[in-house]
Structures are given as C-alpha cells and as structure tokens.
Motif scaffolding. Structure first.
Motif, PDB file in Angstrom:
ATOM      1  N   ILE A  72     -24.676 112.477  52.751  1.00  0.00           N
ATOM      2  CA  ILE A  72     -23.282 112.929  52.773  1.00  0.00           C
ATOM      3  C   ILE A  72     -23.017 113.904  51.640  1.00  0.00           C
ATOM      4  O   ILE A  72     -22.405 114.964  51.832  1.00  0.00           O
ATOM      5  N   GLU A  73     -23.487 113.570  50.447  1.00  0.00           N
ATOM      6  CA  GLU A  73     -23.278 114.451  49.301  1.00  0.00           C
ATOM      7  C   GLU A  73     -24.056 115.760  49.452  1.00  0.00           C
ATOM      8  O   GLU A  73     -23.540 116.844  49.164  1.00  0.00           O
ATOM      9  N   ALA A  74     -25.294 115.656  49.921  1.00  0.00           N
ATOM     10  CA  ALA A  74     -26.136 116.849  50.038  1.00  0.00           C
ATOM     11  C   ALA A  74     -25.597 117.833  51.061  1.00  0.00           C
ATOM     12  O   ALA A  74     -25.759 119.049  50.910  1.00  0.00           O
ATOM     13  N   TYR A  75     -24.954 117.332  52.102  1.00  0.00           N
ATOM     14  CA  TYR A  75     -24.442 118.197  53.159  1.00  0.00           C
ATOM     15  C   TYR A  75     -22.954 118.481  53.015  1.00  0.00           C
ATOM     16  O   TYR A  75     -22.358 119.104  53.898  1.00  0.00           O
ATOM     17  N   SER A  76     -22.349 118.054  51.922  1.00  0.00           N
ATOM     18  CA  SER A  76     -20.978 118.447  51.597  1.00  0.00           C
ATOM     19  C   SER A  76     -21.069 119.736  50.789  1.00  0.00           C
ATOM     20  O   SER A  76     -21.492 119.731  49.633  1.00  0.00           O
ATOM     21  N   LEU A  77     -20.693 120.834  51.390  1.00  0.00           N
ATOM     22  CA  LEU A  77     -21.029 122.139  50.833  1.00  0.00           C
ATOM     23  C   LEU A  77     -20.262 122.470  49.561  1.00  0.00           C
ATOM     24  O   LEU A  77     -20.680 123.353  48.805  1.00  0.00           O
ATOM     25  N   GLU A  78     -19.161 121.768  49.302  1.00  0.00           N
ATOM     26  CA  GLU A  78     -18.475 121.992  48.038  1.00  0.00           C
ATOM     27  C   GLU A  78     -19.353 121.587  46.856  1.00  0.00           C
ATOM     28  O   GLU A  78     -19.148 122.050  45.734  1.00  0.00           O
ATOM     29  N   THR A  79     -20.359 120.745  47.104  1.00  0.00           N
ATOM     30  CA  THR A  79     -21.287 120.343  46.045  1.00  0.00           C
ATOM     31  C   THR A  79     -22.423 121.348  45.858  1.00  0.00           C
ATOM     32  O   THR A  79     -23.196 121.226  44.913  1.00  0.00           O
ATOM     33  N   ARG A  80     -22.530 122.345  46.761  1.00  0.00           N
ATOM     34  CA  ARG A  80     -23.653 123.284  46.725  1.00  0.00           C
ATOM     35  C   ARG A  80     -23.259 124.660  46.210  1.00  0.00           C
ATOM     36  O   ARG A  80     -24.100 125.563  46.126  1.00  0.00           O
ATOM     37  N   VAL A  81     -21.988 124.820  45.862  1.00  0.00           N
ATOM     38  CA  VAL A  81     -21.521 126.117  45.359  1.00  0.00           C
ATOM     39  C   VAL A  81     -22.116 126.387  43.982  1.00  0.00           C
ATOM     40  O   VAL A  81     -22.211 125.492  43.133  1.00  0.00           O
ATOM     41  N   THR A  82     -22.530 127.636  43.752  1.00  0.00           N
ATOM     42  CA  THR A  82     -23.006 128.083  42.445  1.00  0.00           C
ATOM     43  C   THR A  82     -22.348 129.431  42.138  1.00  0.00           C
ATOM     44  O   THR A  82     -21.619 129.989  42.968  1.00  0.00           O
ATOM     45  N   ALA A  83     -22.645 129.958  40.978  1.00  0.00           N
ATOM     46  CA  ALA A  83     -22.126 131.273  40.613  1.00  0.00           C
ATOM     47  C   ALA A  83     -22.679 132.374  41.512  1.00  0.00           C
ATOM     48  O   ALA A  83     -22.126 133.475  41.562  1.00  0.00           O
ATOM     49  N   LEU A  96     -12.421 113.621  54.592  1.00  0.00           N
ATOM     50  CA  LEU A  96     -12.452 115.081  54.686  1.00  0.00           C
ATOM     51  C   LEU A  96     -13.199 115.557  55.920  1.00  0.00           C
ATOM     52  O   LEU A  96     -12.821 116.545  56.533  1.00  0.00           O
ATOM     53  N   ALA A  97     -14.240 114.834  56.282  1.00  0.00           N
ATOM     54  CA  ALA A  97     -15.147 115.306  57.325  1.00  0.00           C
ATOM     55  C   ALA A  97     -14.484 115.367  58.689  1.00  0.00           C
ATOM     56  O   ALA A  97     -13.653 114.530  59.037  1.00  0.00           O
ATOM     57  N   HIS A  98     -14.858 116.383  59.446  1.00  0.00           N
ATOM     58  CA  HIS A  98     -14.567 116.419  60.875  1.00  0.00           C
ATOM     59  C   HIS A  98     -15.592 115.490  61.527  1.00  0.00           C
ATOM     60  O   HIS A  98     -16.794 115.745  61.495  1.00  0.00           O
ATOM     61  N   ALA A  99     -15.100 114.387  62.099  1.00  0.00           N
ATOM     62  CA  ALA A  99     -15.981 113.306  62.527  1.00  0.00           C
ATOM     63  C   ALA A  99     -17.044 113.782  63.506  1.00  0.00           C
ATOM     64  O   ALA A  99     -18.225 113.411  63.392  1.00  0.00           O
ATOM     65  N   GLY A 100     -16.656 114.604  64.478  1.00  0.00           N
ATOM     66  CA  GLY A 100     -17.619 115.061  65.467  1.00  0.00           C
ATOM     67  C   GLY A 100     -18.722 115.908  64.867  1.00  0.00           C
ATOM     68  O   GLY A 100     -19.898 115.731  65.178  1.00  0.00           O
ATOM     69  N   SER A 101     -18.354 116.825  63.984  1.00  0.00           N
ATOM     70  CA  SER A 101     -19.363 117.679  63.338  1.00  0.00           C
ATOM     71  C   SER A 101     -20.294 116.848  62.471  1.00  0.00           C
ATOM     72  O   SER A 101     -21.506 117.077  62.449  1.00  0.00           O
ATOM     73  N   ARG A 102     -19.738 115.880  61.739  1.00  0.00           N
ATOM     74  CA  ARG A 102     -20.589 115.048  60.887  1.00  0.00           C
ATOM     75  C   ARG A 102     -21.566 114.241  61.723  1.00  0.00           C
ATOM     76  O   ARG A 102     -22.746 114.106  61.367  1.00  0.00           O
ATOM     77  N   GLN A 103     -21.088 113.695  62.833  1.00  0.00           N
ATOM     78  CA  GLN A 103     -21.975 112.902  63.685  1.00  0.00           C
ATOM     79  C   GLN A 103     -23.095 113.770  64.246  1.00  0.00           C
ATOM     80  O   GLN A 103     -24.262 113.356  64.289  1.00  0.00           O
ATOM     81  N   GLN A 104     -22.760 114.974  64.687  1.00  0.00           N
ATOM     82  CA  GLN A 104     -23.773 115.872  65.221  1.00  0.00           C
ATOM     83  C   GLN A 104     -24.763 116.312  64.153  1.00  0.00           C
ATOM     84  O   GLN A 104     -25.953 116.469  64.412  1.00  0.00           O
ATOM     85  N   LEU A 105     -24.279 116.486  62.939  1.00  0.00           N
ATOM     86  CA  LEU A 105     -25.132 116.984  61.863  1.00  0.00           C
ATOM     87  C   LEU A 105     -26.002 115.886  61.261  1.00  0.00           C
ATOM     88  O   LEU A 105     -27.199 116.082  61.022  1.00  0.00           O
ATOM     89  N   LEU A 106     -25.400 114.715  61.024  1.00  0.00           N
ATOM     90  CA  LEU A 106     -26.071 113.671  60.241  1.00  0.00           C
ATOM     91  C   LEU A 106     -26.304 112.367  60.994  1.00  0.00           C
ATOM     92  O   LEU A 106     -26.905 111.444  60.438  1.00  0.00           O
ATOM     93  N   GLY A 107     -25.826 112.271  62.219  1.00  0.00           N
ATOM     94  CA  GLY A 107     -26.018 111.037  62.973  1.00  0.00           C
ATOM     95  C   GLY A 107     -24.934 110.015  62.688  1.00  0.00           C
ATOM     96  O   GLY A 107     -23.954 110.287  61.996  1.00  0.00           O
ATOM     97  N   ASP A 108     -25.126 108.812  63.213  1.00  0.00           N
ATOM     98  CA  ASP A 108     -24.089 107.782  63.147  1.00  0.00           C
ATOM     99  C   ASP A 108     -23.973 107.107  61.787  1.00  0.00           C
ATOM    100  O   ASP A 108     -22.893 106.655  61.410  1.00  0.00           O
ATOM    101  N   CYS A 109     -25.074 107.001  61.076  1.00  0.00           N
ATOM    102  CA  CYS A 109     -25.066 106.226  59.820  1.00  0.00           C
ATOM    103  C   CYS A 109     -25.725 107.005  58.689  1.00  0.00           C
ATOM    104  O   CYS A 109     -26.809 106.619  58.203  1.00  0.00           O
ATOM    105  N   PRO A 110     -25.119 108.110  58.255  1.00  0.00           N
ATOM    106  CA  PRO A 110     -25.727 108.873  57.156  1.00  0.00           C
ATOM    107  C   PRO A 110     -25.672 108.097  55.850  1.00  0.00           C
ATOM    108  O   PRO A 110     -24.759 107.302  55.617  1.00  0.00           O
ATOM    109  N   THR A 111     -26.665 108.330  55.003  1.00  0.00           N
ATOM    110  CA  THR A 111     -26.661 107.720  53.681  1.00  0.00           C
ATOM    111  C   THR A 111     -25.685 108.480  52.786  1.00  0.00           C
ATOM    112  O   THR A 111     -25.310 109.623  53.081  1.00  0.00           O
ATOM    113  N   GLN A 112     -25.302 107.852  51.682  1.00  0.00           N
ATOM    114  CA  GLN A 112     -24.415 108.532  50.744  1.00  0.00           C
ATOM    115  C   GLN A 112     -25.080 109.771  50.177  1.00  0.00           C
ATOM    116  O   GLN A 112     -24.418 110.794  49.942  1.00  0.00           O
ATOM    117  N   ARG A 113     -26.384 109.692  49.994  1.00  0.00           N
ATOM    118  CA  ARG A 113     -27.116 110.851  49.488  1.00  0.00           C
ATOM    119  C   ARG A 113     -27.043 112.014  50.479  1.00  0.00           C
ATOM    120  O   ARG A 113     -26.857 113.176  50.079  1.00  0.00           O
TER     121      ARG A 113
END
Length: 291
Positions: free
Chosen positions: A207-218, A188-205
């Motif tokens: 990745i999940e924390a910065y995937s905004l579909e996981t941060r939606v609330t009411a 799903l990720a745009h590779a360039g944006s992910r690299q700029q945001l999280l670096g070359d080797c982000p942890t799974q944690r």
C-alpha cells in the motif's frame, strides 16, 4: 479527424504479454445519437494514436485515459481532446496500456512499463522531427495514476531493452493529472483501482509503495492537478496529498478545484459549467512553463 496509429512495442505485443491469455476488445458504450464512446480492454499490444496540428508548438501531449484498470476510455478521455489541443498547436498522442490483473509478466507494473516505453518512443520520434520535443503526460483517473507513476518512477528498469529508443529518458517534461488516482491508503484509495492494482489483500508495505505521494522527489516533473470537488469516485484528497508532496520537494505545481463536475468529465458534457474551461487552463499553464 483520423488518427495515425503505431504500436508502442517493436514486435506488437508487449514483451510481458506472453504470459497473458487476454484478447483485445473494443466496445462502443455510446447511446443512440451520441458520439463514439469506445472502451478498450484486453490490451496486449499497446498503441499510440496521433493527431497533428497544422503548426506545432513543439509539445506532445501523451494521454493515458482512465477506466479503473478494467477498460480504457479511448474517446471520452482521448480522441475527443484532439480538436481543441491540435488547434492550440499540440501533437496529441493517446495511448492504450495493459492492466495489472490481465496476467502479464510485469503484473502491477505493466501499465507503467507501457508508459515508460511510450515516452521513450515519443522522444525517439522527436529526434526525427515526427512530433514535439517536449513530452507532457496527461492522465485521467486511473490513467492519472499511470501518468503520476511515470513522473515518480521513470528511472525504474521494468523491461528488457528493445531498441535504441530505450536508451532515451522516460521522464516526462511535465504532468497534467485530472481527477487522478494517487494513493492506495485507506480512506483515499479508489477501491476498484486498488483492487485491480494490488488484489484483495495488499500488505501495508505494498500500500505504501504504490501510494504515489510517497514516491515524489525533487526530480518529479512540474505538475498541474485538476479535480472536481463533488467527485464521488476518486476523493479530491488524492490530488491534495500529491500537491502537498510536490510542494514539500520543491516541484513547481498547481492545484485547481472545480465545485461541480463529478468524475470522468473528460472534455464532453461539461457545457454550462465553469469546468468547461479546463482545457484552456491546461493550455495557459503549459504556455507559462519554463522548460
């Protein structure tokens, strides 16, 4: 149309910019005989550029242009919007923001800190009658990530209080997301944006924390999503997973796909395509909002 420009932070440079060594730069990427197509980088002192309507409808559009967290397309996805939206009664405020990899103290949170502050500054100005009281954040591509971050993480404390504006809410009243970067997940990720945001080797944690579909609330603001099906840079599934999360939490939302348009269409170079109607779609959606 000439813009009025103010700084987002009271001392010019953002508080976290003291750790950064970048220097601001603006390059015009336009070809000969084309209108301005400026790209900003090395942002230390985020700004808001304002265009005002003759008669206000009470809504300010806070725009975060895209550029993959390497540049900010301040004309193609910023100033070029002014003529249409001010004619519809909107105040337009185009922001610049800092980048995650530029050495700022906030690191990956730097763009979000700038956006939170921008919303608060607009609310403070609105109390003095300087712009519309309703704040709608519009983001393009990586700027869509910035806008969606504010919509899902508006209450997070990311910087020390600067002045009275920081007592005000950072939650926008609505979001408009055009071909937005949303997810950091594989496939799903745009590779360039992910690299700029999280670096070359982000942890799974991470990745999940910065995937905004996981941060939606009411409490996430009502949202309009717009994407071209033939976007080869940011997969349309970014908009789809965001829409699904919004629906799951009961947030009023709409998703519109256009068959053609590619990525980074902005408001220019869309003549003869159904896509050219997207600004009117935004206007009609905002007019129908129940604030």
């Amino acid at each position: 149309m000439k813009a009025d420009i103010i700084t987002i932070w009271p001392h010019g440079d953002a508080p976290g910019a003291s750790d950064s060594r970048v220097s601001p730069q603006i390059v015009d990427m336009a070809k000969e005989y084309e209108p301005f197509d400026r790209a900003a980088s090395g942002v230390r002192c985020p700004e808001l550029a304002f265009w005002y309507p003759e008669t206000s409808n009470g809504v300010t559009l806070l725009v975060a242009p895209g550029g993959g967290f390497e540049r900010i397309m301040i004309d193609r996805e910023g100033s070029a919007l002014a003529m249409f939206f001010t004619s519809m009664g909107y105040t337009l405020a185009v922001m610049t923001y800092r980048f995650p990899q530029d050495g700022h103290h906030e690191a990956a949170e730097a763009p979000l800190a700038d956006a939170q502050r921008a919303v608060r500054v607009l609310r403070h100005r609105a109390a003095r009658g300087l712009n519309g009281k309703r704040i709608v954040m519009m983001g393009f591509s990586a700027g869509g990530y910035v806008a969606a971050s504010v919509g899902t993480r508006f209450d997070e404390k990311l910087y020390p209080v600067q002045d009275i504006a920081d007592s005000l809410a950072a939650r926008p009243d609505a979001l408009v997301l055009l071909y937005p970067v949303i997810s950091m997940r594989e496939g799903l990720a745009h590779a360039g944006s992910r690299q700029q945001l999280l670096g070359d080797c982000p942890t799974q944690r991470e990745i999940e924390a910065y995937s905004l579909e996981t941060r939606v609330t009411a409490q996430t603001p009502q949202t309009l999503l717009i994407h071209a099906v033939n976007d080869e840079s940011v997969p349309i599934n970014n908009s789809m997973v965001m829409f699904s999360a919004l629906r799951e939490h009961g947030v009023p939302s709409e998703l519109h796909f256009y068959e053609k348009g590619g990525h980074g269409f902005g408001i220019r170079n869309v003549a003869d395509l159904p896509l050219a109607s997207w600004p009117m779609l935004v206007n009609e959606w905002l007019r129908a909002r129940k604030w």
